[in-house]
Design an enzyme around this catalytic site. Structure first.
Site, short mmCIF file in Angstrom:
data_model
loop_
_atom_site.label_atom_id
_atom_site.label_comp_id
_atom_site.label_asym_id
_atom_site.label_seq_id
_atom_site.Cartn_x
_atom_site.Cartn_y
_atom_site.Cartn_z
N SER A 46 -49.65 16.22 112.89
CA SER A 46 -49.07 17.39 112.22
C SER A 46 -50.05 18.04 111.24
O SER A 46 -49.84 19.18 110.82
CB SER A 46 -47.79 17.01 111.48
OG SER A 46 -46.78 16.62 112.38
N GLY A 242 -45.07 18.04 114.85
CA GLY A 242 -46.30 18.63 115.35
C GLY A 242 -46.86 19.64 114.38
O GLY A 242 -46.22 20.00 113.39
N GLY A 244 -48.88 23.31 112.97
CA GLY A 244 -48.95 24.75 113.16
C GLY A 244 -47.62 25.49 113.04
O GLY A 244 -46.59 24.94 112.66
N CYS A 270 -38.86 17.56 112.25
CA CYS A 270 -39.93 18.43 111.73
C CYS A 270 -40.15 19.64 112.63
O CYS A 270 -39.32 20.53 112.66
CB CYS A 270 -41.20 17.62 111.52
SG CYS A 270 -42.32 18.35 110.30
N LEU A 271 -41.24 19.70 113.40
CA LEU A 271 -41.45 20.83 114.30
C LEU A 271 -40.31 20.93 115.30
O LEU A 271 -39.87 22.03 115.65
CB LEU A 271 -42.79 20.71 115.02
CG LEU A 271 -43.13 21.86 115.97
CD1 LEU A 271 -43.48 23.13 115.20
CD2 LEU A 271 -44.28 21.48 116.89
N GLN A 274 -37.53 22.72 113.74
CA GLN A 274 -37.80 24.15 113.64
C GLN A 274 -37.65 24.84 114.99
O GLN A 274 -37.10 25.95 115.08
CB GLN A 274 -39.21 24.36 113.09
CG GLN A 274 -39.40 23.82 111.68
CD GLN A 274 -40.86 23.57 111.34
OE1 GLN A 274 -41.77 23.98 112.05
NE2 GLN A 274 -41.10 22.85 110.24
N ASN A 312 -43.79 16.53 105.59
CA ASN A 312 -45.05 17.13 105.99
C ASN A 312 -44.79 18.38 106.81
O ASN A 312 -44.72 18.32 108.04
CB ASN A 312 -45.91 16.13 106.79
CG ASN A 312 -47.16 16.79 107.34
OD1 ASN A 312 -47.59 17.82 106.86
ND2 ASN A 312 -47.73 16.21 108.39
N TYR A 315 -43.32 25.07 107.26
CA TYR A 315 -42.35 26.05 107.73
C TYR A 315 -40.93 25.51 107.58
O TYR A 315 -40.72 24.29 107.54
CB TYR A 315 -42.64 26.40 109.19
CG TYR A 315 -43.99 27.04 109.36
CD1 TYR A 315 -44.16 28.42 109.29
CD2 TYR A 315 -45.13 26.26 109.56
CE1 TYR A 315 -45.41 29.00 109.42
CE2 TYR A 315 -46.39 26.83 109.69
CZ TYR A 315 -46.52 28.19 109.62
OH TYR A 315 -47.77 28.77 109.73
N HIS A 353 -39.40 13.24 107.53
CA HIS A 353 -39.90 12.21 108.45
C HIS A 353 -39.23 10.87 108.18
O HIS A 353 -39.70 10.09 107.35
CB HIS A 353 -41.42 12.07 108.29
CG HIS A 353 -42.21 13.14 108.98
ND1 HIS A 353 -43.19 12.87 109.91
CD2 HIS A 353 -42.14 14.49 108.88
CE1 HIS A 353 -43.70 14.01 110.34
NE2 HIS A 353 -43.08 15.01 109.74
N GLU A 355 -39.26 8.21 109.79
CA GLU A 355 -40.00 7.02 110.24
C GLU A 355 -40.78 6.36 109.10
O GLU A 355 -41.30 5.26 109.25
CB GLU A 355 -40.94 7.37 111.39
CG GLU A 355 -42.30 7.90 111.01
CD GLU A 355 -42.29 9.30 110.44
OE1 GLU A 355 -43.29 9.72 109.85
OE2 GLU A 355 -41.26 10.00 110.59
#
Length: 376
Positions: A46, A242, A244, A270-271, A274, A312, A315, A353, A355
């Site tokens: 990420s 992930g 970006g 996370c990603l 989104q 982390n 966005y 996260h 984990e």
């Protein structure tokens, strides 16, 4: 140590020392407030495209080891630290951080005021920068930065995602059996993990929850997964973390829309969280300086308990997504949305996260909730 020179897009020009790779590299600079786990952070996909400023002042003192890798390599562009400690001391250490960064062509920058950088990023926001051990001229560095693409213009997912499908069978790390990994429990359901830059410990946690894991590339076919779900070959889909800007992932969004319409049980982190929002019609937005660290308080709206979480991301999902989903978790630093359960769909997601690698372990129950969702 060689000298290193930094130029930030707000015009800041700094001189520091370097360790790790010697190069001229452009990336986005962010700060991370974790007190430990620098190896896990640097090997987290990420962070692809980013320089990480560590607020912990002493970095390198425990070395690195193969067990603490979150992927096969280091993905950040570089790390900025107040003091690099080349004399590491830990019974699990196998090599120095300097050697690790050289191996993966990642820059290390030290002897720099990280408090100053953190305050600047907090006030002005994450920004692009260039670091070099080869070029000391400010104007030349400025020209390089101006002629380089911004992080939101690069699809890092195609770089960090697996190229071939594979099975993951390793469970979570357990100190009680000699700093090794637990035996995986009996498989109660099987899922496909779509790899946008998945962390190894996320896969470990899914296995530990009693779920069989197959990891596939980001250029997946929703029709194929729907067929496998209907034939009971798989029981659900996980959308990974992930790097970006999620808005650039157009083809992935179209495939996820098909999975949503098929009512397949989906869990995103996370990603993945989104992308689920975007695929429901609610575009994400960029936070000023993002959330990066292991100390973010998140309120579980169902239980009322506050969980300290690892974060982390740059966005976030918009507030009006409550039109189609219920908020399950809220960040108490800025009241942004941290978790969602979609209305009338077997789909949920979290921004943090769970984990806990590195970070607190208070949110690991979420993986068991995924198994419960699949069983229902």
């Amino acid at each position: 140590m060689k000298k290193a020179f930094l130029y930030l897009e707000n015009g800041t020009f700094l001189e520091a020392s370097s360790f790790g790779a010697e190069d001229t590299i452009v990336g986005e600079i962010v700060f991370n407030t974790s007190m430990s786990g620098y190896q896990e952070i640097m090997s987290d996909p990420s962070y692809a495209g980013q320089f990480v400023t560590f607020t912990a002042p002493e970095i390198g003192n425990v070395g690195v080891n193969a067990q603490d890798m979150e992927s096969k390599g280091a993905h950040a562009k570089g790390m900025l630290v107040r003091k690099y400690q080349k004399r590491y001391s830990n019974f699990r250490a196998e090599n120095s951080l300097d050697a690790f960064l050289k191996e993966h062509n990642v820059m290390g920058i030290c002897d720099i005021d990280t408090r100053y950088l953190t305050k600047m990023l907090r006030d002005e926001g994450a920004m692009m920068m260039v670091a070099s051990t080869e070029i000391s001229d400010k104007d030349e560095l400025k020209k390089i930065l101006q002629n380089s693409p911004r992080i939101e213009e690069i699809n890092y997912i195609d770089i960090v995602s697996t190229k071939e499908a594979y099975k993951h069978t390793q469970s979570t790390y357990a100190e009680k059996i000699g700093f090794d990994f637990d035996k995986a429990p009996e498989v109660q359901a099987n899922i496909v993990v779509i790899d946008f830059g998945v962390k190894t410990n996320i896969l470990n946690e899914i296995v530990s929850a009693g779920i069989g894991v197959e990891v596939i590339p980001n250029d997946f076919s929703a029709d194929n997964l729907i067929s496998r779900y209907n034939s009971k070959e798989i029981d659900g889909v996980f959308l990974s973390n992930g790097p970006g800007d999620p808005l650039v992932l157009k083809k992935e969004q179209e495939q996820i829309k098909k999975l949503i319409a098929a009512k397949i049980p989906i869990f995103g982190i996370c990603l993945g969280h989104q992308l689920l929002s975007i695929s429901h019609g609610y575009d994400t937005y960029k936070l000023k300086f993002g959330h990066h660290g292991g100390n973010h308080p998140v309120k579980n709206e169902k239980t009322g308990l506050v969980e300290i979480t690892a974060q982390n991301h740059n966005y976030n999902v918009p507030d009006n997504i409550i039109e189609v989903a219920k908020v399950t978790h809220t960040n108490l630093f800025d009241n942004t949305i941290e978790g969602l359960k979609y209305n009338d769909s077997p789909i949920f997601s979290v921004q943090h996260h769970p984990e806990s690698s590195p970070g607190p372990k208070e949110s690991r129950y979420i993986f068991n909730e995924f198994l419960s969702l699949i069983k229902r």
